[in-house]
Design a protein around this motif. Structure first.
Motif, PDB file in Angstrom:
ATOM      1  N   ASP A 128       0.972  -1.019  -0.019  1.00 42.39           N
ATOM      2  CA  ASP A 128      -0.127  -0.039   0.101  1.00 42.39           C
ATOM      3  C   ASP A 128       0.956   1.229  -0.049  1.00 42.39           C
ATOM      4  O   ASP A 128       2.050   1.187   0.046  1.00 42.39           O
ATOM      5  N   GLY A 129       0.260   2.338  -0.010  1.00 41.61           N
ATOM      6  CA  GLY A 129       1.179   3.565  -0.169  1.00 41.61           C
ATOM      7  C   GLY A 129       2.058   3.879   1.032  1.00 41.61           C
ATOM      8  O   GLY A 129       2.950   4.538   1.027  1.00 41.61           O
ATOM      9  N   GLU A 130       1.818   3.106   2.160  1.00 40.58           N
ATOM     10  CA  GLU A 130       2.776   3.283   3.249  1.00 40.58           C
ATOM     11  C   GLU A 130       3.848   2.182   3.649  1.00 40.58           C
ATOM     12  O   GLU A 130       4.580   2.239   4.451  1.00 40.58           O
ATOM     13  N   GLY A 131       3.967   1.193   2.169  1.00 43.46           N
ATOM     14  CA  GLY A 131       5.028   0.320   2.443  1.00 43.46           C
ATOM     15  C   GLY A 131       4.396  -0.928   3.079  1.00 43.46           C
ATOM     16  O   GLY A 131       5.058  -2.026   3.226  1.00 43.46           O
ATOM     17  N   PRO A 360      10.178   5.427  -6.550  1.00 43.42           N
ATOM     18  CA  PRO A 360      10.613   5.691  -5.061  1.00 43.42           C
ATOM     19  C   PRO A 360      12.092   4.992  -4.741  1.00 43.42           C
ATOM     20  O   PRO A 360      12.817   5.986  -4.131  1.00 43.42           O
ATOM     21  N   GLU A 365      14.465   8.139  -2.996  1.00 43.33           N
ATOM     22  CA  GLU A 365      15.344   7.923  -1.944  1.00 43.33           C
ATOM     23  C   GLU A 365      16.523   8.809  -2.087  1.00 43.33           C
ATOM     24  O   GLU A 365      16.967   9.080  -0.995  1.00 43.33           O
ATOM     25  N   GLY A 426       1.240  15.700   2.236  1.00 41.53           N
ATOM     26  CA  GLY A 426       0.229  14.800   1.883  1.00 41.53           C
ATOM     27  C   GLY A 426      -0.286  14.419   0.738  1.00 41.53           C
ATOM     28  O   GLY A 426      -1.139  13.947   0.115  1.00 41.53           O
ATOM     29  N   ALA A 430       4.510  11.545  -0.719  1.00 40.07           N
ATOM     30  CA  ALA A 430       5.183  12.340   0.339  1.00 40.07           C
ATOM     31  C   ALA A 430       5.949  11.421   1.053  1.00 40.07           C
ATOM     32  O   ALA A 430       6.529  11.912   1.862  1.00 40.07           O
ATOM     33  N   GLN A 431       5.330  10.213   1.388  1.00 39.98           N
ATOM     34  CA  GLN A 431       6.040   9.200   2.389  1.00 39.98           C
ATOM     35  C   GLN A 431       7.354   9.035   1.976  1.00 39.98           C
ATOM     36  O   GLN A 431       8.084   8.592   2.799  1.00 39.98           O
ATOM     37  N   HIS A 432       7.510   8.955   0.624  1.00 37.83           N
ATOM     38  CA  HIS A 432       8.965   8.497   0.221  1.00 37.83           C
ATOM     39  C   HIS A 432       9.599   9.913   0.135  1.00 37.83           C
ATOM     40  O   HIS A 432      11.146   9.790   0.329  1.00 37.83           O
ATOM     41  N   TRP A 433       9.377  10.857  -0.474  1.00 37.89           N
ATOM     42  CA  TRP A 433       9.986  12.200  -0.599  1.00 37.89           C
ATOM     43  C   TRP A 433       9.106  13.429  -0.440  1.00 37.89           C
ATOM     44  O   TRP A 433       8.111  13.491  -1.343  1.00 37.89           O
ATOM     45  N   LYS A 434       9.185  14.273   0.571  1.00 37.87           N
ATOM     46  CA  LYS A 434       8.344  15.364   0.785  1.00 37.87           C
ATOM     47  C   LYS A 434       9.281  16.518   0.181  1.00 37.87           C
ATOM     48  O   LYS A 434      10.179  17.058   0.997  1.00 37.87           O
TER      49      LYS A 434
END
Ligand code: CS2
Length: 450
Positions: A128-131, A360, A365, A426, A430-434
């Motif tokens: 999912d989007g959060e890994g 990602p 990263e 948001g 964004a969870q990988h790179w904001k």
């Protein structure tokens, strides 16, 4: 096989009295040109009971091509104007998991099976989007078959298995272990302790460029062989496999045939993902936008060559700590030489596929690592802008599990809003790179430019 020309190498081991020791999910061209080729060399050297049973999760096509040939196929290494062809005997059988689910489970649960390996592509892991694991998607992938088979093994008192991810994911072993663990927790909780104690998930870095086989390749090969091979694969001479030395039980001696066993795979994996795959994706999106079709054309474009050098040497290579003796400048030079090989005919559109699953670990990263140090990455931002334009879908076809969502986001946000919707607070990624304000501005400007 008897009728093949002498120039075609063939295996000399007897397949009839050997067991299937490896069940492999995702029996596409990459596996057939990489892990199966290493395993074939082990069998040729006299190792036994390491035949591979392949599982095709998405379609019957590979099984329909391979099973009538008894799992046999040719591998052709192309480099310069020479081509060397070998018949590979390591693959015993292919099951299409839909109708042959029980056969797959039974094979993984058999005492002869020691390794389950995977090349299911990034999306096959159903993250999912959060890994974490997306349970609904996981049901359509390898998880239910694998976990049911693990349950049977436990019930029968059989040893655990090595689960070997051979996909281009960062920390692929640990990721696989975590995701299978989540599936077990949700669907088969009593298996949890046994899985943790008796199964192992080594990390591995895999590398071999394997362009999708075309009808033209098959026709040419038929001319040379005097017979048809519907499952032939074509690849470069180069091949690399670095495997974490952490197996649950026996394994083939792959390291005697070119693979490397390592205590820590991470620096090799990071170099490969961020430099090779990172440069590949840059060439794909920027190359398509500039009218190129193949990797060797894109790398010969001076504008793209400058960007690739920059991405590899100044952005990717400086974003992590290499292993002792790992020469990243030499690695980058070797990668460029591989990209330049005109015989490979590696299509940019093949690499452009599934970008949402690839960027990602290939770009984001690296961006995040430099952002922590207050540095910008202009080459990756240029590539990212090309990807953003690509997923708008108004030029080349977009083949991506998030394709519809990305197109809808473009329609809603337009040129001014798409970048923050993806990388702002948001945002979808964004969870990988904001991105900070400067990067958001820069990207928005690049996306708007033509
Ligand atoms: C490529 C890879 O299609 C892609 O995304 O970047 O398949 C690449 O060719 C392999 O990882 C090379 O080992």
């Amino acid at each position: 096989m008897r009728h093949l020309p002498d120039a075609v190498e063939r295996f000399s081991y007897d397949r009839t009295r050997q067991a299937i020791g490896i069940v492999h999910f995702g029996i596409g061209a990459f596996h057939r040109a990489h892990q199966a080729w290493y395993t074939d060399r082990c069998l040729e050297a006299g190792e036994r009971d390491w035949l591979i049973g392949g599982v095709s999760l998405r379609s019957a096509e590979v099984a329909e091509r391979l099973n009538p040939q008894d799992g046999l196929y040719t591998l052709t290494e192309r480099s310069g104007d020479e081509a060397a062809t070998r018949v590979i005997g390591a693959l015993r059988k292919v099951w299409f998991s839909g109708p042959e689910r029980q056969a797959v489970i039974a094979r993984i649960a058999s005492p002869e099976c020691h390794i389950v390996s995977l090349t299911v592509t990034e999306k096959g892991y159903a993250m999912d989007g959060e890994g974490g694991l997306d349970l609904e998607q996981a049901e359509a992938s390898f998880y239910p078959l694998l976990v049911q088979a693990l349950g049977w093994r436990k019930a029968a008192g059989l040893p655990g298995l090595t689960l070997l991810s051979c996909d281009n994911l960062a920390r692929n072993g640990a990721v696989l272990q975590g995701l299978v663990g989540e599936y077990i927790l949700a669907r088969a909780p009593p298996l949890q302790g046994w899985f943790e104690d008796s199964c192992r998930c080594p990390a591995s870095m895999v590398d071999r460029i394997v362009p999708a086989t075309t009808e033209e390749d098959l026709a040419q090969l038929e001319g040379r062989l005097g017979m048809t091979d519907r499952a032939a694969v074509f690849t470069e001479r180069f091949s690399q496999w670095v495997i974490e030395d952490d197996f649950a039980g026996p394994r083939p001696g792959w390291e005697r045939h070119g693979a490397q066993l390592a205590g820590n795979v991470a620096p090799y994996e990071t170099a490969k993902l961020r430099m090779l795959n990172g440069a590949h994706s840059l060439l794909a999106y920027c190359g398509l936008a500039r009218g190129h079709v193949f990797v060797h054309e894109a790398i010969a474009d001076p504008v793209l060559r400058v960007l690739v050098d920059r991405l590899m040497l100044e952005e990717a290579a400086t974003s992590f700590v290499p292993a002792e003796g790992q020469d990243l400048a030499a690695y980058a030079a070797q990668l460029v030489a591989r990209f330049e090989d005109p015989e490979l005919n590696h299509r940019l559109i093949q690499i452009a596929m599934d970008g949402s699953q690839k960027i990602p670990q290939r770009w984001l990263e690296t961006l995040a690592a430099h952002q922590r140090e207050g540095r910008a990455c202009p080459a990756i931002l240029t590539a990212l802008a090309a990807w953003i334009r690509h997923v708008r879908g108004d030029a080349d076809p977009v083949n991506d599990p998030l394709g519809d969502e990305l197109r809808a986001l473009w329609a809603k946000e337009g040129c001014a809003g798409i970048v923050p919707a993806l990388f702002g607070p948001g945002g979808l990624f964004a969870q990988h790179w904001k991105a900070d304000v400067e990067a958001l501005d820069r990207l928005t400007k690049y996306v708007g430019e033509r």
